[in-house]
Design an enzyme around this catalytic site. Structure first.
Site: not given
Length: 348
Positions: A70, A73, A116, A156, A167, A169, A171
């Site tokens: 990933c 991470c 994660h 999303n 992971h 997250h 934007q």
């Protein structure tokens, strides 16, 4: 909160947001990366007036890597990622595969946690508050940049949504134009003010609170409700009780209460389809006033959260009417959705 800004090996900006003021960040990116080359451009649809980002370089972006590869991470011995440190609280960096770049805007990635296998709903209230601080700081920074017209913070979650990295997250997009959806809101806002002399956002929130059937949570400083004409099977709009144009304008009481309200809504989303259902896919989107709007004070900051799952094992697809004509057909009455979201409240 402590903010530390550095650069990745290819020159992209990386920003750490740490809860502790005495955190020191010294790790550097040892990867042999070439400078990012993008082919992003924005084209205008002559019939609709919509802006379309053309970004062919995104075809090569990282796609569902195994967990031990990933890129979000923390870095470890022998495995260097987008975040050189061996631990972090919240990290923000320029997207390596941006939809918007250069004169056409900017795209950033926001890593909510180094874990994660977690999700936003797993964060503590303190961790969620730090993410809110990061969103606010990035909104302030990006809004000051030449050419930026609107700042959009969003998340999303889930492969069903199209997420390519598991992971946790989100934007941030800094658009060089005001988005079509916001333009429509502004037009409705102006028409309502012309017709009634009142603010449309205020009237929508007041109507939902007075009706009560679609209210999911009503706090001291925030209210969450399923909208009267919800487009999606399960959709919640979250408004501060005091109208403000953007994240920067939230007062301290609203900032303090936000993690409590938002985390509870997210946790209910994960329970609406039953204990055996996989995590609910969703989109969570902040709507903020455009940077250069004529009267920003009339716009109301709010968050829209929705899922494409309509029932256990079934998704809401955007088919002919939705995709072809932008006319949504919702299988779940908003009042039923609100009932369900109240039923799955956390136990006190």
């Amino acid at each position: 909160m402590k903010k530390t800004t550095t650069r990745l090996a290819d020159g992209r900006e990386l920003i750490y947001y740490d809860a502790s003021d005495d955190t020191v960040r010294t790790a550097t990116d040892p990867r042999p990366l070439d400078p990012v080359a993008t082919a992003a451009e924005v084209r205008a649809d002559p019939l609709l007036g919509d802006a379309v980002a053309i970004a062919s370089h995104r075809q090569g972006r990282t796609y569902h890597p195994p967990a031990d590869e990933c890129p979000l991470c923390p870095s470890r011995e022998g495995r260097h990622t987008e975040i050189p440190a061996d631990a972090y609280d919240v990290a923000v960096f320029e997207n390596r595969f941006p939809s918007l770049a250069g004169d056409h805007g900017r795209c950033e990635v926001v890593c909510f946690t180094p874990d994660h296998d977690a999700s936003f709903a797993d964060l503590t209230e303190d961790q969620a508050a730090l993410v809110l601080d990061a969103w606010t700081d990035r909104t302030a920074d990006l809004s000051r940049r030449p050419g930026v017209a609107q700042v959009f913070c969003f998340e999303n979650r889930g492969a069903e949504i199209g997420v390519t990295l598991g992971h946790p997250h989100g934007q941030i997009y800094a658009y060089p134009f005001v988005t079509p959806r916001t333009e429509r809101m502004l037009a409705s806002l102006a028409a309502h003010r012309e017709a009634t002399g009142r603010n449309l956002f205020d009237d929508v929130v007041a109507r939902e609170r007075a009706d009560g059937r679609r209210v999911v949570l009503d706090g001291d400083h925030w209210v969450a409700f399923v909208p009267y004409a919800a487009h999606w099977p399960y959709e919640v709009h979250l408004y501060p009780r005091r109208r403000v144009p953007d994240l920067l304008a939230l007062d301290e009481p609203a900032r303090t209460e936000f993690p409590q309200i938002y985390l509870e809504v997210l946790r209910r989303f994960d329970r609406i389809f039953g204990p055996e259902a996989p995590p609910t896919p969703y989109i969570s989107a902040w709507h903020q006033a455009p940077v250069h709007a004529a009267d920003r004070s009339q716009f109301a900051l709010h968050l829209e959260l929705f899922t494409v799952r309509r029932t256990s094992g079934k998704l809401k697809f955007l088919a002919g009417s939705e995709s072809g004509m932008n006319v949504f057909i919702n299988d779940v009455p908003p009042e039923i959705a609100a009932d369900r979201l109240r039923e799955v409240a956390s136990k006190s």
